[in-house]
Design a protein around this motif. Structure first.
Motif, PDB file in Angstrom:
ATOM      1  N   LEU A  30       0.822  -1.206   0.000  1.00  0.00           N
ATOM      2  CA  LEU A  30       0.000   0.000   0.000  1.00  0.00           C
ATOM      3  C   LEU A  30       0.857   1.257   0.000  1.00  0.00           C
ATOM      4  CD1 LEU A  30      -2.869   1.093   0.070  1.00  0.00           C
ATOM      5  CD2 LEU A  30      -2.796   0.984   2.568  1.00  0.00           C
ATOM      6  N   VAL A  31       1.974   1.236   0.728  1.00  0.00           N
ATOM      7  CA  VAL A  31       2.888   2.384   0.732  1.00  0.00           C
ATOM      8  C   VAL A  31       3.397   2.661  -0.683  1.00  0.00           C
ATOM      9  CG1 VAL A  31       5.174   3.167   1.467  1.00  0.00           C
ATOM     10  CG2 VAL A  31       3.598   2.176   3.137  1.00  0.00           C
ATOM     11  N   VAL A  32       3.765   1.613  -1.399  1.00  0.00           N
ATOM     12  CA  VAL A  32       4.300   1.774  -2.758  1.00  0.00           C
ATOM     13  C   VAL A  32       3.254   2.355  -3.695  1.00  0.00           C
ATOM     14  CG1 VAL A  32       5.232   0.561  -4.765  1.00  0.00           C
ATOM     15  CG2 VAL A  32       5.989  -0.070  -2.461  1.00  0.00           C
ATOM     16  N   VAL A  33       2.063   1.734  -3.743  1.00  0.00           N
ATOM     17  CA  VAL A  33       1.063   2.174  -4.715  1.00  0.00           C
ATOM     18  C   VAL A  33       0.482   3.538  -4.343  1.00  0.00           C
ATOM     19  CG1 VAL A  33       0.509  -0.176  -5.429  1.00  0.00           C
ATOM     20  CG2 VAL A  33      -0.797   0.867  -3.587  1.00  0.00           C
ATOM     21  N   ALA A  34       0.305   3.814  -3.051  1.00  0.00           N
ATOM     22  CA  ALA A  34      -0.231   5.110  -2.645  1.00  0.00           C
ATOM     23  C   ALA A  34       0.762   6.227  -2.942  1.00  0.00           C
ATOM     24  CB  ALA A  34      -0.579   5.096  -1.155  1.00  0.00           C
ATOM     25  N   THR A  35       2.042   5.977  -2.665  1.00  0.00           N
ATOM     26  CA  THR A  35       3.056   6.986  -2.966  1.00  0.00           C
ATOM     27  C   THR A  35       3.097   7.288  -4.455  1.00  0.00           C
ATOM     28  OG1 THR A  35       4.413   6.275  -1.088  1.00  0.00           O
ATOM     29  CG2 THR A  35       5.517   7.535  -2.815  1.00  0.00           C
TER      30      THR A  35
ATOM     31  N   TYR B 112      -1.799   4.371 -12.262  1.00  0.00           N
ATOM     32  CA  TYR B 112      -0.542   4.804 -11.654  1.00  0.00           C
ATOM     33  C   TYR B 112      -0.064   3.791 -10.615  1.00  0.00           C
ATOM     34  CZ  TYR B 112      -1.243   9.419 -13.790  1.00  0.00           C
ATOM     35  OH  TYR B 112      -1.412  10.449 -14.677  1.00  0.00           O
ATOM     36  N   GLY B 113      -0.975   3.308  -9.789  1.00  0.00           N
ATOM     37  CA  GLY B 113      -0.607   2.294  -8.816  1.00  0.00           C
ATOM     38  C   GLY B 113      -0.160   1.001  -9.485  1.00  0.00           C
TER      39      GLY B 113
END
Length: 225
Positions: free
Chosen positions: A109-114, A150-151
């Motif tokens: 979640l950190v990767v895709v949200a960023t 994007y995610g």
């Protein structure tokens, strides 16, 4: 004489690996379920309402200036064409689910949200500067901009480190070509966002260090409780 308890309920065996896979990547499948619901809303909406919903949940300059948090969050749960839902479902299973299962839900979640937030803000900043320089019309501030992809691009990027060498380099070359060629040839702001997201996924390499390999779900695997 004691009765023998069957190890699997009749007809239940095929559902076990599917259930195990879904439970091992809950964030991916909750996200996909929400997208399915919003896509159904678009498909069933009368003319005019579907356009309103898409614009209202876009992360374009107009919506970002009015309610930035809602625009950034809402745009991640809509796709413009409900007919492409099946394609997104396949892409979620191919890229998001393996990454979430590998890294864990929080890191994934950190990767895709960023990536979603950064790619949206950077690409829209470029749009703003282009409007101010009179390179594009002011109507660009109101275009539909929904950032589900994007995610996905970020998951494509970080999945590179899951593959063994030398296949890792072939995969990386294909991913870079897939996102770089449209950026070079079409010069759209969406293509810029995709390229940024891919780079962000690759930049999260430190998150992949010391992550233990997890077993793959097999057809005959039991479903733990």
């Amino acid at each position: 004489m004691p009765r023998e308890t069957p190890s699997h309920a009749p007809g239940g065996e095929p559902s076990r690996p599917i259930r195990s896979w879904v439970r091992s990547s809950p964030g991916t499948h909750v996200w996909l379920a929400v997208i399915a619901i919003t896509s159904l809303c678009i498909a069933l909406s009368p003319d005019g309402l579907d356009h309103y919903l898409l614009h209202r949940n876009s992360s374009n300059l107009y919506e970002l200036s009015r309610h930035p948090m809602q625009a950034l969050l809402g745009s991640a749960f809509w796709i413009e064409n409900p007919a492409s839902l099946l394609l997104y479902a396949v892409l979620f299973e191919v890229f998001h689910a393996p990454v979430e299962r590998w890294l864990g839900t929080v890191k994934w979640l950190v990767v895709v949200a960023t990536a979603h937030i950064a790619a949206t803000l950077i690409s829209q900043k470029v749009v703003l500067e282009a409007i101010q320089d009179h390179d594009v019309p002011r109507s660009m501030a109101h275009v539909v901009d929904i950032g589900v992809s994007y995610g996905l691009a970020a998951s494509v990027g970080i999945l590179t480190y899951r593959l063994p060498r030398p296949w890792r380099w072939f995969y990386l070359a294909g991913a870079v070509a897939f996102f770089a060629v449209p950026l070079v040839t079409n010069h759209t702001y969406t293509d810029l966002g995709h390229a940024i997201s891919l780079l962000i996924g690759l930049a999260f390499w430190p998150l992949t260090r010391h992550v233990p390999d997890k077993p793959v779900v097999h057809a005959g695997a039991s479903d733990p409780h």
